[in-house]
Design a protein around this motif. Structure first.
Motif, mmCIF file in Angstrom:
data_model
loop_
_atom_site.group_PDB
_atom_site.id
_atom_site.type_symbol
_atom_site.label_atom_id
_atom_site.label_comp_id
_atom_site.label_asym_id
_atom_site.label_seq_id
_atom_site.Cartn_x
_atom_site.Cartn_y
_atom_site.Cartn_z
ATOM 1 N N GLU A 208 1.138 -1.070 0.304
ATOM 2 C CA GLU A 208 0.156 -0.174 -0.137
ATOM 3 C C GLU A 208 0.948 1.851 -0.322
ATOM 4 O O GLU A 208 1.304 1.117 0.639
ATOM 5 C CB GLU A 208 -0.919 0.021 1.047
ATOM 6 C CG GLU A 208 -1.448 1.019 1.554
ATOM 7 C CD GLU A 208 -3.331 0.720 2.402
ATOM 8 O OE1 GLU A 208 -3.624 1.715 2.464
ATOM 9 O OE2 GLU A 208 -2.388 0.102 3.719
ATOM 10 N N THR A 209 0.553 2.211 -0.899
ATOM 11 C CA THR A 209 1.381 3.468 -1.062
ATOM 12 C C THR A 209 0.664 4.362 -0.538
ATOM 13 O O THR A 209 0.828 5.708 -0.933
ATOM 14 C CB THR A 209 2.339 3.800 -2.724
ATOM 15 O OG1 THR A 209 1.088 3.986 -3.175
ATOM 16 C CG2 THR A 209 2.982 2.470 -2.288
ATOM 17 N N SER A 210 -0.917 4.706 -0.722
ATOM 18 C CA SER A 210 -1.981 5.328 -0.419
ATOM 19 C C SER A 210 -3.199 5.178 -0.131
ATOM 20 O O SER A 210 -3.268 3.994 -0.025
ATOM 21 C CB SER A 210 -2.498 6.457 -2.087
ATOM 22 O OG SER A 210 -2.733 5.617 -2.904
ATOM 23 N N ARG A 211 -3.904 5.801 0.719
ATOM 24 C CA ARG A 211 -4.912 5.811 1.535
ATOM 25 C C ARG A 211 -5.928 6.730 0.437
ATOM 26 O O ARG A 211 -5.435 8.663 0.664
ATOM 27 C CB ARG A 211 -5.219 5.667 2.383
ATOM 28 C CG ARG A 211 -4.275 3.988 3.475
ATOM 29 C CD ARG A 211 -4.644 4.069 4.404
ATOM 30 N NE ARG A 211 -3.700 2.593 4.955
ATOM 31 C CZ ARG A 211 -3.780 2.586 6.198
ATOM 32 N NH1 ARG A 211 -4.373 3.195 7.150
ATOM 33 N NH2 ARG A 211 -3.114 0.641 6.174
ATOM 34 N N PHE A 230 -0.141 9.847 0.194
ATOM 35 C CA PHE A 230 0.930 9.360 0.069
ATOM 36 C C PHE A 230 2.024 8.805 1.127
ATOM 37 O O PHE A 230 2.442 9.594 1.475
ATOM 38 C CB PHE A 230 0.882 9.362 -1.848
ATOM 39 C CG PHE A 230 -0.047 10.019 -2.308
ATOM 40 C CD1 PHE A 230 -0.305 8.500 -3.192
ATOM 41 C CD2 PHE A 230 -0.640 10.771 -2.255
ATOM 42 C CE1 PHE A 230 -1.446 8.953 -4.097
ATOM 43 C CE2 PHE A 230 -1.876 11.575 -3.549
ATOM 44 C CZ PHE A 230 -1.967 9.929 -3.753
ATOM 45 N N ASP A 255 -3.554 0.533 -3.014
ATOM 46 C CA ASP A 255 -4.165 1.261 -3.395
ATOM 47 C C ASP A 255 -5.105 1.605 -4.456
ATOM 48 O O ASP A 255 -5.210 1.032 -5.574
ATOM 49 C CB ASP A 255 -3.534 2.325 -4.326
ATOM 50 C CG ASP A 255 -1.115 2.486 -3.837
ATOM 51 O OD1 ASP A 255 -1.548 1.389 -3.425
ATOM 52 O OD2 ASP A 255 -0.882 3.263 -3.493
ATOM 53 N N PHE A 258 -4.410 4.099 -8.233
ATOM 54 C CA PHE A 258 -3.224 3.445 -8.779
ATOM 55 C C PHE A 258 -2.279 5.492 -9.030
ATOM 56 O O PHE A 258 -2.057 6.104 -8.267
ATOM 57 C CB PHE A 258 -2.608 3.202 -8.574
ATOM 58 C CG PHE A 258 -0.902 3.486 -8.959
ATOM 59 C CD1 PHE A 258 -0.092 2.838 -7.734
ATOM 60 C CD2 PHE A 258 -0.161 2.897 -9.878
ATOM 61 C CE1 PHE A 258 1.334 3.062 -7.908
ATOM 62 C CE2 PHE A 258 1.254 3.983 -9.766
ATOM 63 C CZ PHE A 258 2.066 3.356 -8.733
#
Length: 599
Positions: A208-211, A230, A255, A258
């Motif tokens: 996971e690189t973002s929410r 991010f 993500d 993305f």
């Protein structure tokens, strides 16, 4: 004090990123010496076996990660667990309990506490409060993002009822307390959970690189969180390198969209392209209509199989898209997917959802045909899930939606589709999965769909035919599925002079060097001598690369040669090389060896 985090996954190859993130965050930032342990299971295991294993671990508190695929099993296990361990605190968290906290606590007395929303900060605070004596009411009131029960004594209170005076002097009133929501966590504060990859062998790695999500799709819980955040790209690159160095098979980015931030997406795609190890595959969920020419140029030059893209189209009906708050440009999606497809190096997975507002059976057929024309590598037909917390659930009565009361809360009918329509679409879904998404019938299905004006009509007829031959829920073998497809074709009496048995034979051997030859295939016994002589010759060494350590008999077993053609004077010999497969569909490399055989 030991807290056990339990994940019950849909399949063995899955792992649960959530419980690992909770554990890592609490251990890094917490102020306690409590032990945190993780236990992962699957929904395919017996509940009794999971119950036994949890009991043997002797936790002082246990927390379950809850999703639509496991909530029924979780409730069943918790009920039995509380019978044998009534003093162990039971916590639940995850999307399946985050949007109906009060209902969960009122309807499930064996569940003590609910963590809702993002869990890292909340779980850390919970662990900070726990001692060897457990956790008390005074400890709970300050923890954000949780729900719990509070008993209030009704001593000396008397109520009048229709049957007379009700003395509540010995009763308690249960009050549900839901604390304020937790603050969003800084994505860069979450520790990297993958330290030792041997614990995740043969499993998909989730990353996971973002929410948050910038869109407002009414059926999706991700649309609730507009706080798009991010992870630091410096951290992301170090972590990607860890996967690359460990030759991880697949990393699936969770993500939600993305490529909603072009700079973020471009840096990550550029990094994995530059550091490609030739093994690892990265999966991304994207919005195709946001793709730029610069992004397409970058990914089109990647190694085949380095990345794969999942694209949610959901519907091509403009009124439907407006009703579900999707600002989607269907023509742009078709244009972008065609450009990506033209590169021949990226697997594209496209989705449709049945049961959406204003989408009737004919409308869904049009959506199906439009998406099918985009030539997806995989084409997923899903059915609307009416989820707690979603706008779709709030509007379900307006749309005349009936849906299952059990998870996954799948739609049964709407104002626009009947249950009969849903059942027919289920048949279509089944044969799309079997005959399209498996890559096992690619040449036959491609030729067959050319004979239909509407691809949907092909799968509609095939679905009905397949269902009639599976009345008792029979699970057909791989060979039987080929035979059923051939029978379906023969009953259609197509006038075209097409050698269907040869197409099916080619498809049959493309994915697997089968030991047993299917009955519909041509008898090639009389050609065996020529084939063996080919493998004994010198030319085979220049045709089959990377086979230098094998003798002729081994080469013959490791590969397959098929003979195509009706006219004996015009036969074609095709070699199936299983060592060099297409990275997108895993089909064998085909080599025409007719000239070598006939010399």
């Amino acid at each position: 004090m030991k807290f056990l985090l339990v994940a019950i996954n849909a399949k063995y190859i899955h792992s649960n990123l959530a419980v690992y993130s909770l554990k890592a965050f609490a251990e890094k930032y917490g102020n306690n010496n409590n032990e945190i342990e993780i236990a992962e299971y699957t929904i395919n295991q017996y509940s009794d076996d999971i119950l036994r294993d949890i009991y043997k671990r002797k936790p002082d508190a246990v927390g379950f990660s809850c999703y639509i695929w496991n909530i029924g099993m979780v409730k069943e296990i918790v009920r039995d667990y509380k019978k044998i361990c009534p003093n162990v605190d039971v916590w639940v968290g995850g999307p399946e309990v985050s949007y109906n906290v009060e209902q969960v606590l009122r309807e499930n007395e064996t569940i003590d506490y609910v963590m809702y929303g993002e869990g890292e900060l909340t779980f850390k605070e919970v662990m900070d409060k726990y001692t060897f004596n457990g956790i008390g009411i005074d400890d709970l009131k300050d923890i954000l993002g949780i729900g719990y029960r509070k008993s209030k004594s009704l001593e000396h209170q008397i109520f009048e009822s229709e049957t007379g005076i009700l003395d509540c002097s010995k009763k308690q009133r249960i009050q549900i307390i839901i604390n304020k929501p937790q603050q969003p966590v800084d994505m860069s504060d979450i520790p990297f959970v993958y330290k030792e990859m041997k614990d995740f062998e043969n499993k998909i790695i989730y990353y996971e690189t973002s929410r948050g999500c910038p869109f407002s799709c009414s059926y999706c819980l991700s649309s609730i969180d507009k706080r798009l955040r991010f992870r630091s790209l410096d951290l992301v690159k170090k972590e990607l390198q860890f996967f690359i160095d460990n030759n991880t098979n697949q990393v699936k980015f969770v993500d939600r969209t993305f490529n909603c931030n072009k700079k973020h997406a471009m840096e990550i795609w550029s990094y994995i392209k530059k550091h490609d190890n030739g093994v690892t595959n990265f999966h991304f969920e994207i919005a195709a209509d946001l793709m730029t020419e610069e992004e397409i140029a970058l990914i089109s030059d990647m190694r085949p199989g380095l990345i794969q893209l999942e694209i949610g189209v959901q519907s091509t009906n403009e009124k439907t898209l407006e009703a579900i708050n999707r600002k989607t440009d269907i023509e742009k999606i078709a244009e972008i997917t065609e450009k990506i497809h033209h590169g021949g190096n990226i697997h594209q997975h496209l989705d449709l959802i049945a049961g959406l507002p204003y989408e009737n059976y004919e409308s869904f057929k049009r959506s199906f045909d439009q998406v099918y024309a985009m030539k997806p590598d995989q084409f997923q037909l899903g059915f609307l899930k009416v989820l707690y917390g979603s706008m779709m659930k709030e509007n379900s009565e307006k749309y005349g939606m009936a849906y299952s009361g059990r998870a996954p809360y799948e739609v049964l009918k709407t104002k626009w589709v009947s249950f009969d329509d849903i059942l027919k679409l289920k048949e279509v879904e089944a044969v799309v999965e079997i005959y399209y998404n498996s890559f096992q019938f690619e040449n036959t299905i491609r030729k067959l769909s050319e004979l239909y004006e509407s691809p949907f009509e092909l799968y509609e007829q095939l679905g009905s035919f397949y269902q009639r031959h599976s009345e008792n829920g029979e699970k057909h073998s791989r060979v039987k599925r080929y035979e059923l497809l051939l029978n379906f074709i023969k009953k259609r009496n197509f006038e075209e002079n097409i050698q269907w048995e040869e197409l099916l034979t080619k498809d049959f051997y493309l994915r697997e060097n089968a030991k047993s030859r299917p009955g519909f295939s041509k008898n090639i016994e009389k050609y065996k001598h020529q084939i063996r002589e080919f493998f004994k010759g010198e030319e085979v060494r220049t045709i089959l690369m990377d086979y230098e350590d094998y003798d002729s008999k081994q080469l013959e077993k490791m590969t397959h040669v098929e003979v195509f053609g009706i006219n004996e004077d015009n036969l074609t010999y095709i070699l199936f090389d299983y060592k060099h497969r297409n990275p997108l569909n895993k089909q064998a490399k085909l080599i025409n060896i007719t000239k070598q055989i006939k010399r």
